[in-house]
Motif scaffolding. Sequence first.
Motif, PDB file in Angstrom:
ATOM      1  N   ASN A 109      62.512  47.089  77.088  1.00  0.00           N
ATOM      2  CA  ASN A 109      61.578  46.280  76.701  1.00  0.00           C
ATOM      3  C   ASN A 109      60.303  46.088  76.218  1.00  0.00           C
ATOM      4  OD1 ASN A 109      63.550  44.408  77.977  1.00  0.00           O
ATOM      5  ND2 ASN A 109      62.954  44.194  80.059  1.00  0.00           N
ATOM      6  N   SER A 120      57.747  42.772  74.999  1.00  0.00           N
ATOM      7  CA  SER A 120      58.050  41.924  77.050  1.00  0.00           C
ATOM      8  C   SER A 120      56.935  41.147  77.282  1.00  0.00           C
ATOM      9  CB  SER A 120      57.444  43.005  78.229  1.00  0.00           C
ATOM     10  OG  SER A 120      57.710  42.051  78.630  1.00  0.00           O
ATOM     11  N   ASN A 144      56.840  38.922  80.016  1.00  0.00           N
ATOM     12  CA  ASN A 144      56.612  39.636  81.350  1.00  0.00           C
ATOM     13  C   ASN A 144      54.826  39.909  81.973  1.00  0.00           C
ATOM     14  OD1 ASN A 144      57.319  39.154  84.263  1.00  0.00           O
ATOM     15  ND2 ASN A 144      58.600  40.151  84.157  1.00  0.00           N
ATOM     16  N   ALA A 165      56.202  44.316  86.467  1.00  0.00           N
ATOM     17  CA  ALA A 165      56.648  44.551  85.207  1.00  0.00           C
ATOM     18  C   ALA A 165      56.083  46.130  84.636  1.00  0.00           C
ATOM     19  CB  ALA A 165      57.284  43.412  84.465  1.00  0.00           C
ATOM     20  N   HIS A 176      58.439  49.372  84.166  1.00  0.00           N
ATOM     21  CA  HIS A 176      58.494  50.128  83.030  1.00  0.00           C
ATOM     22  C   HIS A 176      57.707  51.606  83.328  1.00  0.00           C
ATOM     23  CE1 HIS A 176      59.063  51.323  79.275  1.00  0.00           C
ATOM     24  NE2 HIS A 176      57.460  51.345  79.554  1.00  0.00           N
TER      25      HIS A 176
END
Length: 530
Positions: free
Chosen positions: A75, A80, A82, A87, A91
């Motif tokens: 992502n 991304s 989000n 999140a 990651h």
Amino acid sequence: MWPIKWNSGATGTKRKEKDGQKDNDGDKGSKRERKFHKKWLDDWKWLVYDGYMMFCKVCISYEESGKGRSKYPINFVKGSNNFRTSALLDHEKSTFHKDATDFETTKTNPKEAPARRSLLALQEHKRKTLELYFRNIHGIVKSKRPISDFLWLNKLDIARGILDSGETYNNCKAATCFMENSAEVEREGILESVKNAKFFSLTMDGSTDEASIEQETLFVRYCVQGDVCTKFLTIGEPASTSSADLYTFVTTNLKKRELNKGISLIGFGCDGAANMMCKKGGLVTLLQKDFPELLACHCLAHRLELSFRDMVKGDKKYERLSTLLLGIFYFYKRSPKQHSNLRHTFEVMNVKGTLPHRVSGSRWMPHMQRALKSLFSSFPGYVSHMQNESHTNPKAEGLVKIMCNFQVIVYATVLLDVLNPLVRLSLFLQSKDVTLADVHLMVQSTLSHLKSLDQKKSDTLLNLEETKEVAGMPLTSAGPFDSDSLIKKMVTGMTKAISIRFADLGDEVKFTKIANFRNWPMEELKGNND
């Protein structure tokens, strides 16, 4: 009475209908709006925000390099939206991001790379292991021990737990490799010191090894800041001992070590063989074509040995004495039984004697001096033991007959008196800090000492001629013996031989007098006490 009452008009509270429903604003059913927070850029250095999407610059660089590959889309590489803290944390914990971080660390700071740290740890262990091997072979060489000791020394380190077991380096072939590499490193340091000097000289000598192959050694002598050093340079096998092949051997080694450029070879020391010192085609003559400043010097100690050989050459009495000393040496050397019986004889007679020394060898004078001293100090033990053995051993009978001969013992006594100053001169000539001017003074002093022997007999010789016995053991005499003529013959012959062998030092001595303060003139101050 029950305490709970019912009140008319009372109303109950209402429960919330949904978890996401607000109590106060009345906006029922609406979702929370997520936004990007700028403080995240400070918390996560790898984060990039373009106003719409979030990206990971580390993962993007990793993927663009071709090193990062993933089965699923990342992502934060594609972008991304989000905007949640969870999140970002997910990651950061992902395998792809960890690999990308390690790749970035390796690229910006290679020394901190995990692979390099692991390799360094492995190399450090190997380095310490090799260091132990090098130390062991260095100790063996410095102690002049055989290379086979390398094996048991390694076994000792293995037993102590400081060396890993294994056969890769624990063998004589590896020991030779370690020794050669250590020598090469040491030689590089020597060559660096030589190149810092302006001049240098070489000393060369040869000998045969166990396989009867000629081996030539080269030593280099130079001076750096007033410090004179003599170092081993190399050893090798020339094609032959001819002057041409020796010249090729020397020049090849000088060229290989770059000593033929920028620095002058001014001195060369060797023995007096024709292939070395011949004026027409000797090695020195060939080298002087390349190095015009070169001065050659015949080994001074070797000159003295040759002078002694000139003096005793063709002397029947010397040959008889040498046969006696060599016979005594081998009589006890080759028989453990005779060796043990001689020691027992020393103990019974309370004689502080020594076992016989070998009279032959490369240095005639020191060997002869030790053999004669051993003969006189152990004379009663030798005679007593050999007389007992003479009943069954013809060799012992012949040796003791020569040993008790008055003329032989007188000759040995005179020869020992002559050898004492000569051996002192030989040891002086072999010292490292001697100069040619010192040699000249010491040679003159030795000649004066020899001439004094002709004027007055030693106390030992006078006592021998009067008693005709050694340490209480009587000697047999076949007739009168003129010791005066013997002394005169030895002194005259030795003086003449030394004068001839050292005759060519005149010019060199003039140049080296200034090198020693003892040769400087002393001004006598009269009437001045300062």
